[in-house]
Design an enzyme around this catalytic site. Structure first.
Site, PDB file in Angstrom:
ATOM      1  CG  ASP A  13      40.091 -15.137  -8.503  1.00 39.70           C
ATOM      2  OD1 ASP A  13      39.634 -15.588  -7.234  1.00 39.70           O
ATOM      3  OD2 ASP A  13      40.112 -15.560  -9.477  1.00 39.70           O
ATOM      4  CE  LYS A  16      35.989 -11.512  -3.636  1.00 44.00           C
ATOM      5  NZ  LYS A  16      37.015 -11.741  -4.956  1.00 44.00           N
ATOM      6  N   GLY A  40      36.958 -19.006  -4.184  1.00 45.66           N
ATOM      7  CA  GLY A  40      38.016 -19.405  -3.440  1.00 45.66           C
ATOM      8  C   GLY A  40      38.754 -18.147  -2.851  1.00 45.66           C
ATOM      9  CG  HIS A  41      37.291 -15.652  -0.723  1.00 44.75           C
ATOM     10  ND1 HIS A  41      36.252 -15.046  -0.002  1.00 44.75           N
ATOM     11  CD2 HIS A  41      36.994 -15.541  -2.101  1.00 44.75           C
ATOM     12  CE1 HIS A  41      35.529 -14.530  -0.949  1.00 44.75           C
ATOM     13  NE2 HIS A  41      35.865 -14.761  -2.122  1.00 44.75           N
ATOM     14  CD  GLN A 225      31.132 -15.571  -6.974  1.00 45.62           C
ATOM     15  OE1 GLN A 225      30.249 -14.988  -6.363  1.00 45.62           O
ATOM     16  NE2 GLN A 225      31.680 -16.560  -6.366  1.00 45.62           N
TER      17      GLN A 225
HETATM   18  P1  GDP Z   1      39.850 -13.564  -3.382  1.00 46.09           P
HETATM   19  O1  GDP Z   1      39.192 -14.577  -4.245  1.00 46.09           O
HETATM   20  O2  GDP Z   1      39.319 -12.180  -3.897  1.00 46.09           O
HETATM   21  O3  GDP Z   1      39.766 -13.878  -2.192  1.00 46.09           O
HETATM   22  O4  GDP Z   1      41.262 -13.666  -4.055  1.00 46.09           O
HETATM   23  P2  GDP Z   1      42.104 -15.341  -4.202  1.00 46.09           P
HETATM   24  O5  GDP Z   1      42.488 -15.690  -2.960  1.00 46.09           O
HETATM   25  O6  GDP Z   1      41.303 -15.952  -5.206  1.00 46.09           O
HETATM   26  O7  GDP Z   1      43.418 -14.783  -5.358  1.00 46.09           O
HETATM   27  C1  GDP Z   1      44.154 -13.827  -4.584  1.00 46.09           C
HETATM   28  C2  GDP Z   1      45.674 -14.358  -4.458  1.00 46.09           C
HETATM   29  O8  GDP Z   1      46.477 -13.402  -4.018  1.00 46.09           O
HETATM   30  C3  GDP Z   1      45.586 -15.496  -3.170  1.00 46.09           C
HETATM   31  O9  GDP Z   1      46.771 -16.452  -3.671  1.00 46.09           O
HETATM   32  C4  GDP Z   1      46.204 -14.380  -2.195  1.00 46.09           C
HETATM   33  O10 GDP Z   1      47.185 -15.061  -1.092  1.00 46.09           O
HETATM   34  C5  GDP Z   1      47.267 -13.522  -2.775  1.00 46.09           C
HETATM   35  N1  GDP Z   1      47.474 -12.155  -2.496  1.00 46.09           N
HETATM   36  C6  GDP Z   1      46.604 -11.285  -1.733  1.00 46.09           C
HETATM   37  N2  GDP Z   1      47.006 -10.106  -1.397  1.00 46.09           N
HETATM   38  C7  GDP Z   1      48.308 -10.434  -2.082  1.00 46.09           C
HETATM   39  C8  GDP Z   1      49.288  -9.210  -2.231  1.00 46.09           C
HETATM   40  O11 GDP Z   1      49.328  -8.016  -1.786  1.00 46.09           O
HETATM   41  N3  GDP Z   1      50.803  -9.670  -2.834  1.00 46.09           N
HETATM   42  C9  GDP Z   1      50.820 -10.886  -3.431  1.00 46.09           C
HETATM   43  N4  GDP Z   1      51.957 -11.428  -3.933  1.00 46.09           N
HETATM   44  N5  GDP Z   1      49.758 -11.983  -3.108  1.00 46.09           N
HETATM   45  C10 GDP Z   1      48.373 -11.547  -2.591  1.00 46.09           C
HETATM   46  P1  IMO Z   2      36.065 -15.176  -5.787  1.00 46.70           P
HETATM   47  O1  IMO Z   2      35.095 -14.999  -4.783  1.00 46.70           O
HETATM   48  C1  IMO Z   2      36.804 -15.498 -10.208  1.00 46.70           C
HETATM   49  C2  IMO Z   2      33.637 -17.032 -12.781  1.00 46.70           C
HETATM   50  C3  IMO Z   2      33.740 -18.508 -13.350  1.00 46.70           C
HETATM   51  C4  IMO Z   2      32.756 -18.229 -14.680  1.00 46.70           C
HETATM   52  C5  IMO Z   2      31.765 -17.325 -14.076  1.00 46.70           C
HETATM   53  C6  IMO Z   2      30.490 -17.840 -13.692  1.00 46.70           C
HETATM   54  O2  IMO Z   2      37.176 -16.252  -5.546  1.00 46.70           O
HETATM   55  O3  IMO Z   2      36.552 -13.905  -6.250  1.00 46.70           O
HETATM   56  P2  IMO Z   2      29.968 -19.706 -11.969  1.00 46.70           P
HETATM   57  O4  IMO Z   2      30.325 -20.846 -11.368  1.00 46.70           O
HETATM   58  O5  IMO Z   2      29.800 -18.683 -10.732  1.00 46.70           O
HETATM   59  O6  IMO Z   2      28.670 -19.895 -12.412  1.00 46.70           O
HETATM   60  O7  IMO Z   2      30.972 -19.344 -13.089  1.00 46.70           O
HETATM   61  O8  IMO Z   2      32.254 -16.516 -12.999  1.00 46.70           O
HETATM   62  N1  IMO Z   2      33.898 -16.976 -11.345  1.00 46.70           N
HETATM   63  C7  IMO Z   2      34.855 -16.613 -10.478  1.00 46.70           C
HETATM   64  N2  IMO Z   2      35.924 -16.015 -11.006  1.00 46.70           N
HETATM   65  N3  IMO Z   2      36.733 -15.415  -8.727  1.00 46.70           N
HETATM   66  C8  IMO Z   2      35.802 -15.994  -8.273  1.00 46.70           C
HETATM   67  O9  IMO Z   2      35.223 -15.975  -7.061  1.00 46.70           O
HETATM   68  C9  IMO Z   2      34.698 -16.551  -9.266  1.00 46.70           C
HETATM   69  N4  IMO Z   2      33.533 -17.383  -9.170  1.00 46.70           N
HETATM   70  C10 IMO Z   2      32.962 -17.568 -10.475  1.00 46.70           C
HETATM   71  O10 IMO Z   2      35.026 -18.633 -13.869  1.00 46.70           O
HETATM   72  O11 IMO Z   2      33.772 -17.376 -15.429  1.00 46.70           O
HETATM   73 MG    MG Z   3      39.390 -16.283  -5.390  1.00 43.51          MG
END
Ligand code: GDP
Ligand code: IMO
Ligand code: MG
Length: 431
Positions: A13, A16, A40-41, A225
């Protein structure tokens, strides 16, 4: 532009999805190489929000082809729904989304097994996303899983094979977990219908990536991840079941090392973790709650509150080294705008001992207490900044310290969730 790998530098998270989208304009391919719908991207484009679980984050750029690599575990029900969701928003998907024939099929019994195992583990549970990831990779490693290529089998063969798999999973469900069985015939029939719509997406990834190997097509690898969730290099057993570090980009794509290009780690300007397991710089009180609210730190897949804490350089240096990062991108700098003090862990203290090398065993982490260095905050918004020189001096000092301590260049800084809210710093942030 060179090829590039985007890897989560922390516990997932890191942003990415936003970075992959921002970098996709000039590439031919975006390839997801591991994981499944546990990811979840999130991408914000104006007032539209897209949360992608399986589909690569390059899909919002019309000219980009997207590939779900052989290292992935793919839930065809989830893939169908995700494609429909994008198409409803007017995004063309069908003609430029491809799936490697060798990717594993993630079935409803994998999800049920995931839930049942977590329930049985009780207090020792991993806190998985419940998407069936561990059981599906288990089927791969024990060489019993179905693969995307099976979607091209004649309908009666696919149906028969699926029924066999469901029945054997049902034995485990009832004998080991006393869990309800999965209706074999129903699942097999649904899969046959899914095969009609998803079968045409299945490709021989070796053949599809010929241009990438020849150097005539550019590729962006999208990791899911993060490094600390890697099955081999993370905080085992509190990890996911795939290689989210650099090796996964090779095995999950089938491309040779020379095709990787730049290796960019994505790091938040602080740290989060969702699920159970050690997190040395976690903030348990109101400070953590404030970071969570400021950063909107709720899971994009499960909606769970993310655990929040300070940037950890012991973990960060490990992540840079393990992956051979040629540069890092720091995201969510704007989330720290309101703070008067920002802390960074520079080492861990374990009794009398000071540790700067990340411990090999996750079990050793809970007894490690972070040693912090404090930085004054900048206490003004940075979202409008587009050049390094636009940033407040205190923000630049903080970034310079991270760059020096991580031992690799910070090549980009994200200051907001939108595509344009970026400062690109190809030569680093230290002047
Ligand atoms: P990922 O799994 O690595 O793609 O990240 P997620 O989407 O799960 O979580 C990142 C969250 O931060 C998302 O809601 C993005 O919209 C948000 N985000 C990404 N870059 C920035 C930033 O520079 N500032 C803020 N405020 N939010 C950001
Ligand atoms: P993105 O790509 C954050 C965590 C779960 C749990 C562990 C194992 O959005 O960064 P799983 O369902 O993979 O067997 O769970 O890994 N986990 C993540 N945490 N971002 C993710 O993906 C994750 N995918 C799995 O919360 O701790
Ligand atoms: Mg994510």
């Amino acid at each position: 532009m060179e090829n590039r790998v985007i890897i989560g530098g922390q516990w997932g998270d890191e942003g990415k999805g936003k970075i992959v989208d921002a970098l996709s304009r000039d590439v031919d391919w975006v390839l997801r190489y591991q994981g499944g719908a546990n990811a979840g991207h999130t991408i914000h484009l104006g007032d539209q929000k897209h949360v992608l679980h399986l589909v690569p984050s390059g899909i919002l750029h019309e000219g980009v082809r997207c590939l779900l690599g052989g290292g992935m575990v793919i839930d065809p029900w989830a893939l169908r729904d995700e494609m429909l969701g994008l198409e409803e928003k007017g995004i063309s998907v069908r003609n430029r989304l491809h799936v490697a024939a060798t990717a594993q099929l993630l079935m409803p019994y994998h999800k049920r097994l995931d839930e049942a195992r977590e329930e049985k583990l009780k207090r020792r549970s991993i806190g998985t996303t419940g998407r069936g990831i561990g059981p599906c990779y288990l089927d791969k490693i024990q060489r019993t899983g179905l693969r995307m290529g099976d979607m091209l089998l004649p309908a009666d063969t696919l149906e028969r094979k699926t029924i066999e798999k469901v029945l054997s999973a049902n034995e485990v469900l009832s004998q080991s977990y006393d869990a309800d069985p999965i209706p074999a015939k129903v699942v097999a029939e649904e899969l046959v219908v899914l095969a009609q719509s998803l079968g045409p997406l299945v490709v021989n990834a070796y053949e599809a990536l010929t241009g990438v190997r020849a150097g005539t097509e550019r590729i962006l690898f999208e990791g899911a991840q993060g490094t600390m969730l890697d099955i081999d290099h993370g905080t085992f057993p509190y990890v996911t079941s795939s290689n989210s570090t650099i090796g996964g980009a090779l095995t999950g794509s089938g491309l040779p090392p020379r095709c990787l290009g730049e290796i960019n780690g994505i790091f938040k300007a602080y740290a989060t973790r969702v699920g159970n397991g050690p997190f040395p710089t976690e903030l348990l009180g109101t400070e953590g709650d404030e970071l969570r609210e400021a950063g909107g730190e709720y899971g994009a897949t499960t909606g769970r509150a993310r655990r929040c804490g300070w940037f950890d350089l012991v973990q960060g240096r490990y992540s840079v080294d393990i992956n051979g990062m040629t540069g890092v991108i720091v995201t969510k700098l704007d989330v720290l705008d309101a703070l008067d003090t920002i802390r960074v862990a520079t080492a861990y203290a374990n009794g009398e001992e000071e540790i700067t090398v990340f411990p090999a065993l996750g079990e050793d982490l809970p007894s490690c207490r972070p040693v912090y260095r404090d930085f004054p905050g900048w206490e003004r918004p940075v979202a409008g900044c587009r050049r390094l020189t636009d940033l407040p001096a205190a923000a630049r000092k903080y970034l310079e310290f991270l760059e020096q301590e991580l031992g690799t260049l910070i090549v980009g800084v994200s200051v907001g969730r939108d595509r344009e809210e970026m400062i690109w710093t190809p030569t680093g942030v230290t002047t």
